[in-house]
Design an enzyme around this catalytic site. Sequence first.
Site, PDB file in Angstrom:
ATOM      1  N   ASP A 203      21.702-106.246   2.965  1.00 56.07           N
ATOM      2  CA  ASP A 203      21.872-105.795   4.342  1.00 56.07           C
ATOM      3  C   ASP A 203      20.500-105.467   4.927  1.00 56.07           C
ATOM      4  O   ASP A 203      19.729-104.717   4.330  1.00 56.07           O
ATOM      5  CB  ASP A 203      22.771-104.548   4.357  1.00 56.07           C
ATOM      6  CG  ASP A 203      22.793-103.895   5.729  1.00 56.07           C
ATOM      7  OD1 ASP A 203      22.882-104.639   6.722  1.00 56.07           O
ATOM      8  OD2 ASP A 203      22.696-102.664   5.801  1.00 56.07           O
TER       9      ASP A 203
ATOM     10  N   GLY B 135      24.628 -93.653  10.722  1.00 57.48           N
ATOM     11  CA  GLY B 135      24.809 -93.649  12.175  1.00 57.48           C
ATOM     12  C   GLY B 135      23.546 -93.178  12.865  1.00 57.48           C
ATOM     13  O   GLY B 135      22.445 -93.399  12.372  1.00 57.48           O
TER      14      GLY B 135
ATOM     15  N   SER C 159      26.060 -99.878   7.525  1.00 59.10           N
ATOM     16  CA  SER C 159      26.020-101.330   7.722  1.00 59.10           C
ATOM     17  C   SER C 159      26.058-102.086   6.389  1.00 59.10           C
ATOM     18  O   SER C 159      26.453-103.240   6.346  1.00 59.10           O
ATOM     19  CB  SER C 159      24.767-101.704   8.509  1.00 59.10           C
ATOM     20  OG  SER C 159      23.621-101.236   7.847  1.00 59.10           O
TER      21      SER C 159
ATOM     22  N   LYS D 137      18.873 -89.268   3.179  1.00 56.85           N
ATOM     23  CA  LYS D 137      20.187 -89.369   3.825  1.00 56.85           C
ATOM     24  C   LYS D 137      21.254 -88.586   3.091  1.00 56.85           C
ATOM     25  O   LYS D 137      22.398 -88.547   3.523  1.00 56.85           O
ATOM     26  CB  LYS D 137      20.610 -90.841   3.905  1.00 56.85           C
ATOM     27  CG  LYS D 137      19.681 -91.684   4.749  1.00 56.85           C
ATOM     28  CD  LYS D 137      20.142 -93.106   4.820  1.00 56.85           C
ATOM     29  CE  LYS D 137      19.072 -93.978   5.451  1.00 56.85           C
ATOM     30  NZ  LYS D 137      19.463 -95.369   5.528  1.00 56.85           N
TER      31      LYS D 137
ATOM     32  N   ARG E 154      16.156 -96.205   4.316  1.00 55.15           N
ATOM     33  CA  ARG E 154      15.535 -96.840   5.489  1.00 55.15           C
ATOM     34  C   ARG E 154      16.136 -96.286   6.779  1.00 55.15           C
ATOM     35  O   ARG E 154      17.342 -96.137   6.896  1.00 55.15           O
ATOM     36  CB  ARG E 154      15.760 -98.348   5.428  1.00 55.15           C
ATOM     37  CG  ARG E 154      15.274 -99.093   6.662  1.00 55.15           C
ATOM     38  CD  ARG E 154      15.518-100.570   6.584  1.00 55.15           C
ATOM     39  NE  ARG E 154      14.553-101.222   5.711  1.00 55.15           N
ATOM     40  CZ  ARG E 154      14.503-102.534   5.502  1.00 55.15           C
ATOM     41  NH1 ARG E 154      15.368-103.326   6.091  1.00 55.15           N
ATOM     42  NH2 ARG E 154      13.610-103.054   4.695  1.00 55.15           N
TER      43      ARG E 154
ATOM     44  N   THR F 295      21.583 -98.178   7.112  1.00 51.20           N
ATOM     45  CA  THR F 295      22.187 -97.465   5.992  1.00 51.20           C
ATOM     46  C   THR F 295      23.222 -98.136   5.108  1.00 51.20           C
ATOM     47  O   THR F 295      24.155 -98.759   5.577  1.00 51.20           O
ATOM     48  CB  THR F 295      22.864 -96.162   6.497  1.00 51.20           C
ATOM     49  OG1 THR F 295      21.932 -95.411   7.195  1.00 51.20           O
ATOM     50  CG2 THR F 295      23.420 -95.341   5.379  1.00 51.20           C
TER      51      THR F 295
ATOM     52  N   ASP G 164      20.517 -95.317   0.518  1.00 54.40           N
ATOM     53  CA  ASP G 164      19.213 -95.969   0.624  1.00 54.40           C
ATOM     54  C   ASP G 164      18.320 -95.057   1.461  1.00 54.40           C
ATOM     55  O   ASP G 164      18.732 -93.948   1.815  1.00 54.40           O
ATOM     56  CB  ASP G 164      19.358 -97.350   1.273  1.00 54.40           C
ATOM     57  CG  ASP G 164      19.662 -97.244   2.749  1.00 54.40           C
ATOM     58  OD1 ASP G 164      20.588 -96.492   3.080  1.00 54.40           O
ATOM     59  OD2 ASP G 164      18.975 -97.871   3.564  1.00 54.40           O
TER      60      ASP G 164
ATOM     61  N   SER H  25      19.533-101.764   5.696  1.00 53.23           N
ATOM     62  CA  SER H  25      19.253-100.861   4.586  1.00 53.23           C
ATOM     63  C   SER H  25      18.036-101.369   3.819  1.00 53.23           C
ATOM     64  O   SER H  25      17.778-102.567   3.793  1.00 53.23           O
ATOM     65  CB  SER H  25      20.443-100.789   3.632  1.00 53.23           C
ATOM     66  OG  SER H  25      21.648-100.700   4.342  1.00 53.23           O
TER      67      SER H  25
END
Lengths: 230, 208, 271
Positions: C208, C89, C171, C75, C61, C43, C59, C211
């Site tokens: 990242d 999380g 992240s 999300k 994923r 995330t 995002d 994500s």
Amino acid sequence: MQAPQLPTSQVEQPKESRFSPYQNNGGTCLALAGADFCIIAADSRLSLGYSILSRNTPKVAQLTTKTCIASSGCNADMVTLQKYLKFKIQMYLHQHGKEMSTPAVAQMLATTLYHRRFFPYYTFNIVGGLDQNGEGCVFSYDAIGCFERLKYTVSGSGHALIEPFLDNLVAYKNTDNKPTIERSCDETLELVKDIFSSAGERDIYTGDFVDIYIIDKNGTRYEQFPLKKD
Amino acid sequence: MSITEYNGGCVIGMAGKNCVAIACDKRYGAQYQTLATDKTKVYKMHDQLFIGLAGLATDQQTFYERLKFRLAMYSLREERLIKPASFGKMVSTLLYEKRFGPYFIEPVIAGLDKENKPYLFSSDFIGAPLLPDMDTNGFVVAGTCTEQLMGMCESMWRKDLEPEELFETVSQCLLAGQDRDCLSGWGAVVHIICPDRVITRTLRGRMD
Amino acid sequence: MEASLEIPKGGFSFDLCKRNAWLESQANYGSSSIIKKAKKTGTTIAGIIFKDGVVLGADTRATSGPIVADKNCEKIHYLAPNIFCCGAGTSADCENVTEMMASNLTLHRLNTGRECRVITAVTMLSQYLFRYQGYISAALVVGGVDSTGPSLYTIHPHGSVDQLPFVTMGSGSLAAMAVFEAGYQEGLERQPGIDLVRAAIQSGIDNDLGSGSNVDITVITPEGVQRFRNLDKAEPKYKSKNPLFYPKGTTKYYDEIISKVAIIEGDAMEQ
């Protein structure tokens, strides 16, 4: 007389620091052998944890006119190993006045890896090329030099995603309906692109670009194929 | 080895055009020892709704018994069959209830709703729902060889598969996936859920 | 088993904790905990306050280890008509904590007869998370508009709260925050605000590995809420020149049972 016992809380515990010499930089390598060609490919993403360190770090190296190597695992070890192999191959050329054959390169890699049995190169290698008879050949390795000649192989972070696919659509396991004609070089190339685009969708360490080397009797051809960047 | 991998096994669900498939392997083991080769993991909840439970066998059984009970209570109270989407929610809540002492199972649900649209659901062992996008990723996987199965499905699944095509795709994906996993295998059972019938086929696979 | 035991009463059940601890102590399942494969939303989530309201971004994923479990999950969760919440999380925790809070806020609205304030939602969430000492691993970005104007908060899994004009979490938070630090100004107009959050999420998606895929945006203003699902889409998957398929008769089977489905008069699954 016995020495007085110190209360444990006052005794300083020995401090231990460890050096971790390995890291996994991810990535996927793949090789497919045909009757008179060999395709060897790997993505070019260099990652560590959740970070992308580089989008264009090649994992495939050309060793001779008809041999290539692809390695995943620890990038530092990969670079060192490939440099060492190139050096040995150059020395062979000077000493014997001829190029090393692919099976000879394969054997030498195994020896090189086993030489470091107790402090191995953290690399998962694939060697691909044409053998002395001009047939496509692929060699698969573990990190300490156990190797095998195969028709196809895959290593690295996406290997679990790709391996059953190759069993199913290259070796035609689990079916009696085997096509009678073998895949041509172009069809195999397209298959490699399919495989990498699927692996790139699901494996976070596979992405950016695929470096594809196509080895046939005319020599080695290079092609770059883009993958998703996320 | 994680406790979810103690008994081994895998389940796969896949959507087609007005049909949906769910399949599982038949291995039952204790770590690397195979104890039985006829353990199917897919259960029928009603004519158009199946659930597959991968993971620890003892929890599969307990969870299945609890589901049967809850479903019976539901049909007594509501006097109708449960919708796949409601059933998915029920499974999800049952699992999340035990967030801090979970059942070690991963469920896969496949069913047809009243418009004969395929419904697929999967979750992790604490009930995080995953409802795949039926236009781009009409498949769900669970068990000890999720990576292998996912790799297969990602390459072979396409939209609007007819029942027979769906059977071939789901079967080949499952067989290829489980052959690269030593904790799953020993044949497979495939259910194709169509609006008017359910086709159940037993597959031959590698017996090792 | 008594039926009353099976009627959902809410709250967690700790029945299996002892057994699971025992299982863990028993055989050697390796050094890692037996509880390891929960689905995470690696995330990038972010939010900013602009002139008239709040923009939230995420995002899409969801990962399980190094594998992408879901390429297009949602999300940005609904909490109240004027409050939304991004979650990072453990996927199950984010999903359930926001769902529970949405229903509690509905009850709150019905009890008080007025619109919920963002701080109410934030306080309820942080108290709930604090009670579980961080074991409910949900990192949240809560944004909304109420009688006090637009406001934006982050809540960490342990229950601590920040109130800031621009926030990121997950992240990819560093990648997204870099974009905010470079581009955020007070009193941004609506479109530049949306574009800034898009750029921040895209930066998380690109840089990242946790994500990926698409950008979701939700804009909350006193006039109402606009939700953009997949505002920016990842490039489509490569279309093969020779699509693969299995011809009929590829798979051998040795047993077939065809069970006819009973057609129930009317709609069996009606309502």
